[in-house]
Design an enzyme around this catalytic site. Structure first.
Site, short mmCIF file in Angstrom:
data_model
loop_
_atom_site.label_atom_id
_atom_site.label_comp_id
_atom_site.label_asym_id
_atom_site.label_seq_id
_atom_site.Cartn_x
_atom_site.Cartn_y
_atom_site.Cartn_z
N ASP A 199 0.86 -1.19 0.00
CA ASP A 199 0.00 0.00 0.00
C ASP A 199 0.90 1.24 0.00
O ASP A 199 1.79 1.38 0.85
CB ASP A 199 -0.90 -0.02 1.25
CG ASP A 199 -1.95 1.07 1.21
OD1 ASP A 199 -3.16 0.75 1.18
OD2 ASP A 199 -1.57 2.27 1.21
N ILE A 200 0.68 2.12 -0.97
CA ILE A 200 1.49 3.34 -1.04
C ILE A 200 1.10 4.27 0.12
O ILE A 200 -0.08 4.47 0.41
CB ILE A 200 1.32 4.05 -2.40
CG1 ILE A 200 1.77 3.10 -3.52
CG2 ILE A 200 2.12 5.36 -2.43
CD1 ILE A 200 1.65 3.66 -4.93
N ASN A 207 -2.18 12.99 -4.45
CA ASN A 207 -3.31 13.43 -5.26
C ASN A 207 -3.72 14.85 -4.90
O ASN A 207 -3.93 15.70 -5.78
CB ASN A 207 -4.52 12.52 -5.03
CG ASN A 207 -4.53 11.31 -5.96
OD1 ASN A 207 -3.90 11.33 -7.01
ND2 ASN A 207 -5.22 10.28 -5.55
N ASP A 216 -1.60 9.30 -10.85
CA ASP A 216 -1.56 8.21 -11.85
C ASP A 216 -0.13 7.93 -12.31
O ASP A 216 0.26 6.79 -12.51
CB ASP A 216 -2.42 8.57 -13.07
CG ASP A 216 -3.91 8.39 -12.79
OD1 ASP A 216 -4.26 7.96 -11.68
OD2 ASP A 216 -4.72 8.69 -13.70
N GLU A 242 -4.39 2.34 -4.79
CA GLU A 242 -2.92 2.41 -4.65
C GLU A 242 -2.42 1.18 -3.90
O GLU A 242 -1.46 1.25 -3.16
CB GLU A 242 -2.49 3.70 -3.93
CG GLU A 242 -3.48 4.31 -3.00
CD GLU A 242 -3.66 3.54 -1.69
OE1 GLU A 242 -4.57 2.67 -1.67
OE2 GLU A 242 -2.91 3.79 -0.73
P1 GH3 Z 1 -2.13 5.46 3.94
O1 GH3 Z 1 -0.71 5.82 4.11
O2 GH3 Z 1 -2.82 5.23 5.24
O3 GH3 Z 1 -2.32 4.34 3.00
O4 GH3 Z 1 -2.83 6.75 3.30
P2 GH3 Z 1 -3.38 6.91 1.84
O5 GH3 Z 1 -3.63 8.34 1.59
O6 GH3 Z 1 -2.47 6.24 0.87
O7 GH3 Z 1 -4.68 6.03 1.87
P3 GH3 Z 1 -6.16 6.30 1.48
O8 GH3 Z 1 -6.77 4.94 1.38
O9 GH3 Z 1 -6.78 7.26 2.44
O10 GH3 Z 1 -6.11 6.99 0.08
C1 GH3 Z 1 -5.88 6.32 -1.11
C2 GH3 Z 1 -6.17 7.26 -2.24
O11 GH3 Z 1 -5.86 6.69 -3.50
C3 GH3 Z 1 -7.62 7.68 -2.29
C4 GH3 Z 1 -7.99 7.58 -3.75
O12 GH3 Z 1 -8.60 8.73 -4.22
C5 GH3 Z 1 -6.67 7.37 -4.44
N1 GH3 Z 1 -6.77 6.58 -5.64
C6 GH3 Z 1 -7.36 5.36 -5.82
N2 GH3 Z 1 -7.24 4.95 -7.09
C7 GH3 Z 1 -6.58 5.89 -7.75
C8 GH3 Z 1 -6.14 6.04 -9.13
O13 GH3 Z 1 -6.35 5.18 -9.99
N3 GH3 Z 1 -5.46 7.16 -9.45
C9 GH3 Z 1 -5.20 8.12 -8.51
N4 GH3 Z 1 -4.51 9.20 -8.92
N5 GH3 Z 1 -5.61 8.02 -7.26
C10 GH3 Z 1 -6.28 6.92 -6.85
MG MG Z 2 -2.20 4.14 0.98
MG MG Z 3 -4.97 1.89 0.59
MG MG Z 4 -5.71 3.44 3.25
#
Ligand code: GH3
Ligand code: MG
Ligand code: MG
Ligand code: MG
Length: 323
Positions: A199-200, A207, A216, A242
């Protein structure tokens, strides 16, 4: 010789006609040791197609592996068995889809039935009627074009069904299918399977701070780094958003842990270039690692333990691997 020159001249005229027809013409391989008959067929076909004559069946098999749309074979050739030749075409992966027309005497019922049994697509009865030849050839080529088109579309659809469009990695559906098969094998006493859930970290901030497009770009760049840091047998997949999963066949927990650590360092160790290199971003990941334990293991339990690892990695400050 004069006959050949005449047919050669005719072919020259005809090549132009075929191209004007806008690709309805096809490459036709005529496999026949009866020279006069072969040249007559070639001359007739040259009105619409690009015929090539081959009297040696071995050479003909080589030619058939190239761009050919139709094979016309003499089923009663003297120096080779035309039906055996057809069977060879059918047994070779690269030629098995080729339509085959068998030239056979209508009185030779046994030969005719044998030809159909062996899988020729149509019969060309002797004496050969030019219009009938043209019609049967055209029908076979048209049908081949259509089945080629369907096959290409099917290949493309199958590819789409298992690929993540943003990153080009395998998608979740494909991963789940592979994981199910591998875990089943492991529980039946086969080699262990390991799994990484990645997990990123703080991806939402990327974003929010730089825009969704940059997000992306980071996902794509991460996919490249991920794919280049796993082994050929491993299956790197986008799990969603992510989050990524790597399924590792024949792998113990310790080895998976080591590979996860290598990936983590390769991500955190050098910043990601985004916006055509204008911007440098430091990206980190949290990784959970799991491996099959025993006969009651299920794909879900394996993924769940990897997810618990991610949770622990996040809770203890991120940019970590937890097994
Ligand atoms: P954490 O360190 O706890 O993982 O924090 P986080 O911000 O990485 O985790 P969170 O799950 O809150 O946010 C993940 C974000 O990824 C939210 C969503 O809008 C974004 N996301 C999901 N799919 C895509 C995609 O295909 N492209 C982009 N640019 N963003 C995406
Ligand atoms: Mg994350
Ligand atoms: Mg996540
Ligand atoms: Mg998360």
């Amino acid at each position: 010789l004069r006959e050949r020159e005449a047919s050669g001249r005719r072919m020259g005229v005809i090549a132009g006609a075929a191209s004007r027809l806008g690709g309805t013409g096809g490459r036709v391989l005529i496999v026949d040791d009866h020279e006069r008959q072969a040249q007559r067929i070639a001359a007739e076909l040259a009105i619409e197609h690009r015929p090539v004559v081959e009297s040696d069946p071995d050479k003909a098999l080589m030619t058939a592996r190239g761009p050919v749309d139709l094979v016309i074979v003499n089923a009663t050739a003297r120096s080779f068995d035309g039906l055996r030749f057809t069977a060879h075409l059918r047994s070779d992966e690269s030629t098995r889809h080729l339509p085959v027309l068998a030239v056979v005497d209508f009185d030779e019922r046994a030969r005719l039935v044998k030809a159909l049994e062996i899988g020729v697509n149509d019969i060309l009865p002797k004496p050969i009627d030019p219009q009938e030849l043209a019609a049967r050839a055209r029908t076979q080529i048209r049908r081949k074009r259509y089945t080629d088109y369907l096959r290409d579309n099917l290949d493309h659809s199958l590819e789409l069904a298992v690929t993540d469009q943003l990153t080009g990695l395998h998608n979740r559906r494909y991963m789940v299918g592979q994981l199910e098969a591998l875990v089943k094998r492991a529980t039946l006493g086969g080699d262990p399977v390991a799994c990484l859930l990645i997990d990123i970290d703080h991806f939402k901030k990327i974003n929010d701070g730089y825009g969704h497009d940059v997000g992306d770009e980071v996902l794509r760049e991460f996919a490249v780094r991920l794919a280049s840091n796993v082994r050929a047998i491993d299956l790197p997949c986008r799990y969603g958003g992510e989050e990524f999963v790597v399924v590792m066949p024949d792998t113990r927990l310790e080895d998976a842990h080591r590979i996860a650590e290598r990936i983590r360092l390769h991500v955190a160790g050098s910043p990601f270039r985004v916006k055509h290199g204008e911007e440098l971003l430091t990206v980190t990941i949290s990784v959970g690692v799991s491996a099959t334990l025993g006969p009651s293991e299920r794909p879900e339990t394996l993924l769940k333990r990897a997810d618990e690892g991610v949770y622990e990695a996040k809770a203890s400050g991120r940019n970590k691997v937890v097994a």
